[in-house]
Design a protein around this motif. Sequence first.
Motif, mmCIF file in Angstrom:
data_model
loop_
_atom_site.group_PDB
_atom_site.id
_atom_site.type_symbol
_atom_site.label_atom_id
_atom_site.label_comp_id
_atom_site.label_asym_id
_atom_site.label_seq_id
_atom_site.Cartn_x
_atom_site.Cartn_y
_atom_site.Cartn_z
ATOM 1 N N LEU A 124 27.320 48.238 -18.178
ATOM 2 C CA LEU A 124 28.174 48.666 -17.072
ATOM 3 C C LEU A 124 29.588 48.984 -17.559
ATOM 4 C CD1 LEU A 124 27.044 46.111 -14.331
ATOM 5 C CD2 LEU A 124 26.210 48.441 -14.743
ATOM 6 N N ILE A 125 30.069 48.211 -18.525
ATOM 7 C CA ILE A 125 31.385 48.495 -19.105
ATOM 8 C C ILE A 125 31.375 49.855 -19.793
ATOM 9 C CG2 ILE A 125 33.125 47.733 -20.764
ATOM 10 C CD1 ILE A 125 32.849 45.938 -18.281
ATOM 11 N N ARG A 126 30.294 50.162 -20.529
ATOM 12 C CA ARG A 126 30.190 51.477 -21.189
ATOM 13 C C ARG A 126 30.170 52.595 -20.151
ATOM 14 N NH1 ARG A 126 26.492 48.734 -24.560
ATOM 15 N NH2 ARG A 126 24.736 49.561 -23.344
ATOM 16 N N TYR A 127 29.444 52.369 -19.057
ATOM 17 C CA TYR A 127 29.378 53.372 -17.991
ATOM 18 C C TYR A 127 30.762 53.646 -17.414
ATOM 19 C CZ TYR A 127 28.466 55.116 -13.244
ATOM 20 O OH TYR A 127 28.480 55.839 -12.075
ATOM 21 N N LEU A 128 31.529 52.597 -17.181
ATOM 22 C CA LEU A 128 32.884 52.752 -16.651
ATOM 23 C C LEU A 128 33.804 53.418 -17.665
ATOM 24 C CD1 LEU A 128 33.047 49.291 -14.916
ATOM 25 C CD2 LEU A 128 33.150 51.497 -13.741
ATOM 26 N N ILE A 133 37.498 54.815 -16.424
ATOM 27 C CA ILE A 133 38.082 53.852 -15.496
ATOM 28 C C ILE A 133 38.617 52.650 -16.251
ATOM 29 C CG2 ILE A 133 37.653 52.392 -13.492
ATOM 30 C CD1 ILE A 133 37.388 55.303 -12.810
ATOM 31 N N ASP A 134 39.829 52.211 -15.913
ATOM 32 C CA ASP A 134 40.432 51.029 -16.508
ATOM 33 C C ASP A 134 39.626 49.791 -16.098
ATOM 34 O OD1 ASP A 134 42.392 48.600 -16.283
ATOM 35 O OD2 ASP A 134 43.416 49.999 -17.612
ATOM 36 N N ILE A 135 39.181 49.026 -17.092
ATOM 37 C CA ILE A 135 38.299 47.889 -16.826
ATOM 38 C C ILE A 135 39.003 46.808 -16.006
ATOM 39 C CG2 ILE A 135 36.868 46.091 -17.854
ATOM 40 C CD1 ILE A 135 35.823 48.991 -18.110
ATOM 41 N N GLU A 136 40.278 46.574 -16.271
ATOM 42 C CA GLU A 136 40.996 45.551 -15.511
ATOM 43 C C GLU A 136 41.123 45.948 -14.044
ATOM 44 O OE1 GLU A 136 45.144 42.935 -15.693
ATOM 45 O OE2 GLU A 136 44.489 44.119 -17.430
#
Length: 309
Positions: A124-128, A133-136
């Motif tokens: 999901l982090i890779r998708y974002l 999109i900024d993860i924080e």
Amino acid sequence: MNIQEIKTIKLQDFLASLGYTPTKQQGNKLWYLSPFRQESHASFKVNTERNQWYDFGIGKGGNIIDLAEQLYKSSDVSSLIRKITSDTPHCMPISSASFADIKAGQRTNYFENLQVHPLAHPALIRYLNDRCIDIEVVTSVCKELHYDSNGKHYFGIGFPNIAGGYELRNPFFKGCIAPKDISHFYADEPKKACFLFEGFMDFLSFMTLKRKENPQDTELRQQDCMVLNSVTNIHKAIERLSRYDSVQCFLDNDDAGRNTYLQLSMELRNSVADASILYNGFKDLNEYLCAEFRHSEIAEIKKSKGIKL
């Protein structure tokens, strides 16, 4: 999908993907609260045998294209096909013949063993990251949802709405966990303006751009924001938006977005501004963000290699 394939989509499946479920069944007829307005008594009928709908409040009906024309305020068939394809994700279908099965689906939101966790899964982090999109920013509002469906386990990004449901995304899936509704975020101090977004990726893109302007700013709730989670939810947003002096609309640059802006302009007495001019030439705010990110990335690479811009 072409128009013939679109017309084979069951109306109850299409409505379910938008968060609408029937209130009662009479033979092959399903009754809904109208998706066009707020009401307490169902006046919207779907004939599951003919795959036709009729709304007694407006005196109109027809097939799925006719329904989409009313929902998205557009008569452009190509645009309607794209919107239907986009808004009819792989949600669990409710096309079984039994109304008892439909009501059971409502009770379980079409998902089983739902678990809500902090957002952390690498996929999901890779998708974002692919969506720039900024993860924080994401972790401040979104959750990681795990659930079972038809004996299989799935997971995705969950974006909460005001009714307790979630918009649900992963790289292969776009759906929702009912009830479907708008999302509304308030600043720490009362605001006279509200920023309006069509989908939550646009909202997260906006917050990412704000963070990019000021990396030291860790406060992400300095502005009242509302996310429709579908332009078909516009009637649910009117009353809340009417409380503001002004509304800034960050909607898609397509017929549905433009028609939604025009509808708001007519129905609200306060100032309604079209902010999509800021990303003119792009489909939406996320597409603009990704283009800006790639431009900055190329500039940084050139700078590191001593290439003058």
